[in-house]
Write an enzyme that holds these catalytic residues in place. Structure first.
Site, PDB file in Angstrom:
ATOM      1  N   ASP A   1       0.935  -1.105   0.054  1.00  0.00           N
ATOM      2  CA  ASP A   1      -0.120  -0.049  -0.054  1.00  0.00           C
ATOM      3  C   ASP A   1       0.967   1.192  -0.005  1.00  0.00           C
ATOM      4  OD1 ASP A   1      -2.061   1.848   0.374  1.00  0.00           O
ATOM      5  OD2 ASP A   1      -2.678   1.110   2.230  1.00  0.00           O
TER       6      ASP A   1
ATOM      7  N   ASP B   1      -5.825   1.124   5.913  1.00  0.00           N
ATOM      8  CA  ASP B   1      -4.954  -0.020   6.566  1.00  0.00           C
ATOM      9  C   ASP B   1      -5.901  -1.298   7.003  1.00  0.00           C
ATOM     10  OD1 ASP B   1      -2.986   1.794   6.669  1.00  0.00           O
ATOM     11  OD2 ASP B   1      -3.689   2.713   8.527  1.00  0.00           O
TER      12      ASP B   1
ATOM     13  N   TYR C   1       1.710  13.850   1.344  1.00  0.00           N
ATOM     14  CA  TYR C   1       1.901  14.198   2.905  1.00  0.00           C
ATOM     15  C   TYR C   1       3.022  13.388   3.605  1.00  0.00           C
ATOM     16  CZ  TYR C   1      -1.619  10.484   3.413  1.00  0.00           C
ATOM     17  OH  TYR C   1      -2.510   9.308   3.209  1.00  0.00           O
TER      18      TYR C   1
END
Lengths: 355, 355
Positions: free
Chosen positions: A113, A238, A124
């Site tokens: 991921d 997640d 970010y």
């Protein structure tokens, strides 16, 4: 040597709340996986609260843990998931580990991921992670970027069906990723319609469109759409990644026993339905996620009313103490959703892309 | 402010295997607790393997995490468990945290497992933790020392029923501990018999004798005996402590919904049975633990045969690589025992001590 049923997750740890390894571990354990977990940070709470205590672990500590596992012959996991990693140096340590696992076990299923940012907030993380993630793509089995991250990885914007195809092909062919799952995609309405999707659900709710693809002598592309529920919550990506990895199976034998039932009970609902193993895993992951989000949202609204807090107020309008209290309300109700994670009711099913 | 259903565990973290927080977290989550976890170390594997990577966290990091929670109003847990803590300095940081939790929530249920050593190995931690543990006793609700640790805390040997009583009274009266659970006790056969217990099970297996006591206008003492199965395994005490804390309930309302069923279904089996809430919690914890240990032992024997390794060989007779492989075989099968942790079959029941 590789152990069936053993899954490694390398992500953040927070003492309270559900992001990173705290979002990934329990659901995968519930599905029967022996979950190994390396924590890349230990914080009191996730950084969305605005204040936190604790520290990011440096690459020396991570390498030391990885080397401890290697020296003892304990790198036997046959599945791995990685998510947000705090620095380019730490990510390089993770890259070396995955390369080592991949070399000893060609059948390793690695879900990467590539957490870097999103369309609203832009990048970010430290931009130096991008070339490392690009290098890691050829080690992966499945990647779960959002649109922003897919564009960064491919070095190309997605503004149409044609540019979506170009990005998918680049990730599959140039970067050799077997399965690409773009977790949210905004396209002009006409392009969505040509895909077979739409910006709204049949009942008028705003839809999320997820687009998946597998390369098998050519692009096999599919999509899944479901109501947009996740925008207020942290740790959703997640949880999704862990569920996809825990559910992905070419054969049912690939799964621990608790994960098998939901697969076995879900025959394809229509001829248009995509039954690729990755699409089935995503379908079950989305189903569980929707349960968690519906419960989280209901609890949040109820507790917010009791505490006279508006849980939907943008963080930028809140002072530091209010922000903490609002973020607290938004924590995922993962533990409370155990039975739905194990046996989710499937409402949304993956369809083959039309063009 | 305190949140029902929220449990904090402060223990070790290992990337792979089941000790400390890795042994405590999943079972408590399964029973419906929102588990917050502060890790006192991050190692690749537990130190019984002989080699490991990673580090012990110092008191500054721990205090930083605790302060982050405090500053954000996130010390709302109504249950806490602590176990092995790597240094006197780290233990002092834990002590300050528990004092803070106790001050804001007088109803806090704190289970202190004063990990210091055992009868076979003696003291295996820095002896400077002893005065800190003694100071922490008045903060506790339940303590789970083994015989060695109970003796250290009370400053008195247990060699007879009379000295057992003296140690129990000292812990209850002088140190103001409400519930004392001495997890294993060796007494001369006559003293065991006067208690109502015996050194063997009815079928001849070697028995473990656990002795519990509660102070309620006087000593209320009970015991539970069960077959000795745990001697080869690490993390058993951590699993036991977490299960006791997750199961302990004066009223069923004190428990999250998944934990209630087993309680409700287990009426007392005889007039001699002790039905104190702590004895019921220990009964259910032991029942679950026995399932885990039976499964772990069976898997260990089966895999040992396949790998041509004797899993029972003492560690001292093994070279470094063999030791690692044997320790690996001995890892608890916690994930595989999910349904028995949730709904254990009770074979061994707590009896009131006879004298």
């Amino acid at each position: 040597m590789c152990e069936a049923g053993r899954l490694l997750t390398i992500q953040s740890h927070v003492a309270t709340g559900y992001v990173g390894n705290r979002s990934a571990t329990f659901p995968a354990q519930l599905l029967g996986w022996d979950v190994d977990a390396v924590n890349t940070v230990q914080f009191s709470n996730h950084t969305g609260y605005g204040r936190w205590g604790g520290l990011r672990f440096d690459e020396h500590h991570l390498t030391d843990v990885f080397d401890g596992l290697a020296r003892n012959g304990l790198l036997t996991q046959n599945r791995v998931v990685t998510g947000y990693t705090p620095s380019p140096e730490a990510l390089s340590a993770v890259e070396r580990l995955i390369a080592r696992l991949r070399a000893t076990n060609p059948a390793l299923v690695y879900l990467l991921d590539p957490v870097m940012g999103d369309m609203d907030r832009g990048m970010y993380v430290n931009p130096n992670v991008l070339p490392i993630y690009r290098r890691m793509l050829h080690l992966s089995t499945i990647i779960c970027p959002n649109q922003f991250e897919a564009q960064l990885l491919a070095g190309q914007e997605i503004t149409s069906l044609a540019s979506l195809r170009a990005v998918q092909e680049k990730l599959h062919v140039e970067y050799r990723v077997p399965h690409v799952v773009i977790t949210s995609l905004a396209l002009p309405p006409d392009d969505l319609a040509r895909l077979g999707a739409s910006a709204t659900m049949p009942d008028g709710q705003e839809a999320m469109v997820l687009v998946g693809s597998t390369w098998d002598h050519g692009l096999q592309s599919w999509f899944l759409q479901f109501p947009c529920l996740g925008e207020y919550f942290s740790g959703v990506g997640d949880l999704f990644a862990a569920l996809v990895l825990a559910r992905f199976a070419t054969h049912l034998d690939d799964l621990p026993e608790p994960a098998r039932a939901a697969h076995a009970l879900e025959p394809a609902a229509s001829a248009d339905e995509c039954t690729l193993p990755i699409a089935r895993a995503v379908m079950l992951a989305v189903a569980a996620l929707q349960h968690v989000l519906v419960r989280t949202r209901a609890t949040m609204v109820e507790q917010g009313a009791r505490l006279q807090l508006d849980p939907f107020r943008p963080v930028t309008q809140l002072d530091a103490d209010e922000r903490v209290r609002v973020m607290r309300l938004r924590e995922l109700r993962i533990v409370q959703s155990a039975s739905e994670i194990l046996r989710p009711r499937v409402l949304y099913r993956p369809q083959w892309a039309r063009s």
